[in-house]
Motif scaffolding. Structure first.
Motif, PDB file in Angstrom:
ATOM      1  N   PHE A   1      -4.506   0.097  -8.199  1.00 54.34           N
ATOM      2  CA  PHE A   1      -4.404   1.267  -7.335  1.00 54.34           C
ATOM      3  C   PHE A   1      -5.782   1.625  -6.783  1.00 54.34           C
ATOM      4  CE2 PHE A   1      -0.416   1.318  -9.346  1.00 54.34           C
ATOM      5  CZ  PHE A   1       0.422   2.218  -8.713  1.00 54.34           C
TER       6      PHE A   1
ATOM      7  N   GLU B   1      -5.910   7.169  -5.255  1.00 54.94           N
ATOM      8  CA  GLU B   1      -4.675   7.291  -6.034  1.00 54.94           C
ATOM      9  C   GLU B   1      -4.962   7.554  -7.514  1.00 54.94           C
ATOM     10  OE1 GLU B   1      -2.180   4.255  -3.113  1.00 54.94           O
ATOM     11  OE2 GLU B   1      -3.287   3.495  -4.846  1.00 54.94           O
TER      12      GLU B   1
ATOM     13  N   LYS C   1       2.511   1.717  -3.510  1.00 52.10           N
ATOM     14  CA  LYS C   1       1.604   2.322  -4.499  1.00 52.10           C
ATOM     15  C   LYS C   1       1.355   3.792  -4.178  1.00 52.10           C
ATOM     16  CE  LYS C   1      -0.631  -2.097  -5.406  1.00 52.10           C
ATOM     17  NZ  LYS C   1      -1.858  -2.914  -5.257  1.00 52.10           N
TER      18      LYS C   1
ATOM     19  N   THR D   1       2.244   6.924  -6.573  1.00 57.72           N
ATOM     20  CA  THR D   1       1.278   7.997  -6.836  1.00 57.72           C
ATOM     21  C   THR D   1       1.869   9.353  -6.495  1.00 57.72           C
ATOM     22  OG1 THR D   1      -0.565   6.513  -6.327  1.00 57.72           O
ATOM     23  CG2 THR D   1      -1.016   8.878  -6.250  1.00 57.72           C
TER      24      THR D   1
ATOM     25  N   LEU E   1      -3.361   2.198 -15.633  1.00 51.98           N
ATOM     26  CA  LEU E   1      -3.637   2.081 -14.205  1.00 51.98           C
ATOM     27  C   LEU E   1      -5.131   1.993 -13.909  1.00 51.98           C
ATOM     28  CD1 LEU E   1      -1.048   4.639 -12.765  1.00 51.98           C
ATOM     29  CD2 LEU E   1      -0.819   2.154 -12.915  1.00 51.98           C
TER      30      LEU E   1
ATOM     31  N   ASP F   1       0.831  -1.208   0.000  1.00 52.50           N
ATOM     32  CA  ASP F   1       0.000   0.000   0.000  1.00 52.50           C
ATOM     33  C   ASP F   1       0.863   1.254   0.000  1.00 52.50           C
ATOM     34  OD1 ASP F   1      -2.291  -1.493  -0.023  1.00 52.50           O
ATOM     35  OD2 ASP F   1      -2.628  -1.381   2.149  1.00 52.50           O
TER      36      ASP F   1
END
Length: 347
Positions: A301, A305, A90, A94, A140, A87
């Motif tokens: 994601f 994000e 990611k 971002t 994404l 987490d």
């Protein structure tokens, strides 16, 4: 800044981080001193890449600035992947993407615009950057929409396929922009009369600074979990803003200096190129690395994000598509960054 004073600050920050890591037993101090050291090391890395760029030219120089500027993010993310903190990985990806597009580019256009009424750069490059940023959003967004109802094994396979395709697309973009169509995408801008170091010393400085960034990044990751829990900050906010701002220090220093020297094309290449590299190469590479480490990370994601990346991409395309910037456009980018930071903090 005087080089002797600069390296004194780098060495001092390294010694503080070393003491905090091995002798203090205080994880908060470890995180703070490691963050400080990363910022100075990233500035050293940025200075090294700028010196190398003097010999390599704007296009390759901008690529090197973006690549080695992203070294801190990649190395920090590697250790986060190793610890299974997906987490936060990611979130840091971002943060790196939106940080480069909104914070780095925003400050560059603002400060450069205060010195020069208008700065221009290659419009064709801006158009291609817009297309690549759109590809990153699609790559994404699609997994986030379709993967939640699939078994984990299929999610992992799809993530690997998408990651591989993005890496291939990025490599082809490098061939297109630096080999087959390099003459269409180059900017003619004023060059520095002298580099800080010779070509050989510049390459050596690049290698040594990257090595120390790797060492201190591991120390930083070891203390980040404790800090986020102690301060009550979510992994989303820590990854997207705290770690990302620290990791972006190299891009900040290089892009701002170039914008203040009237070289906004090179500054845009660093800021936008770095975001594209994170989305199309670094993030997919981390998916592949996690597979090799035996603990696969997917490429799905969160809504927060995706919204942040989408908004950052939209306003960046809107501002850069005409190939010209001014200080007010920098204000717009920074405003969006502060809005996102506020939401992430309370999310």
């Amino acid at each position: 800044m005087n080089l002797k004073l600069f390296f004194s600050l780098v060495g001092g920050s390294m010694l503080l981080a070393l003491y905090a890591h091995y002798f203090s037993g205080n994880e908060m101090l470890q995180f703070a001193t490691s963050s400080l050291a990363i910022i100075f090391l990233a500035a050293w890395l940025g200075k090294s890449t700028e010196s190398v760029a003097h010999y390599a030219g704007d296009r390759i120089g901008g690529f090197l600035n973006a690549t080695f500027g992203n070294a801190a993010e990649l190395i920090i993310a590697f250790f986060l992947v190793k610890e299974g903190l997906f987490d936060m990985v990611k979130a840091s990806i971002t943060g790196a993407i939106i940080g480069n597009m909104l914070l780095v580019l925003g400050l560059s256009t603002l400060l450069g615009g205060l010195k020069y009424k208008e700065q221009t750069f290659n419009g064709r490059l801006a158009s291609h950057n817009a297309s690549l940023m759109t590809l990153a959003i699609v790559a994404l967004f699609i997994p986030a929409v379709f993967m939640f109802d699939l078994p984990m094994i299929k999610v992992e396979i799809i993530s690997i396929v998408i990651a591989s395709l993005l890496i291939i697309a990025y490599i082809l973009w490098l061939i297109f922009s630096m080999i087959t169509h390099s003459d269409f995408l180059s900017d003619i801008e004023p060059q520095e009369s002298d580099a800080v170091w010779s070509k050989g010393v510049s390459l050596l400085m690049l290698a040594v600074s990257t090595f120390f960034v790797a060492v201190v990044s591991e120390w930083l990751v070891e203390g980040v979990q404790h800090v986020s829990k102690s301060l009550g900050w979510s992994e989303l906010f820590v990854g997207a803003f705290v770690i990302a701002i620290i990791g972006n220090a190299a891009e900040h220093s290089a892009a701002l200096l170039l914008a203040l020297k009237g070289r906004i094309g090179a500054a845009v290449e660093i800021a936008i190129g770095s975001s594209l590299q994170i989305a199309l190469f670094v993030a997919p590479t981390l998916v592949i690395i996690s597979l090799l480490l035996g603990n696969p990370m997917d490429i799905v994601f969160t809504t927060f994000e995706l919204a942040a990346i989408g908004v950052a991409t939209f306003i960046t395309i809107s501002i850069t598509r005409d190939g010209a910037t001014n200080w007010f456009e920098g204000v717009l980018l920074l405003t969006v960054y502060i809005i996102l930071g506020t939401v992430f903090f309370f999310a």
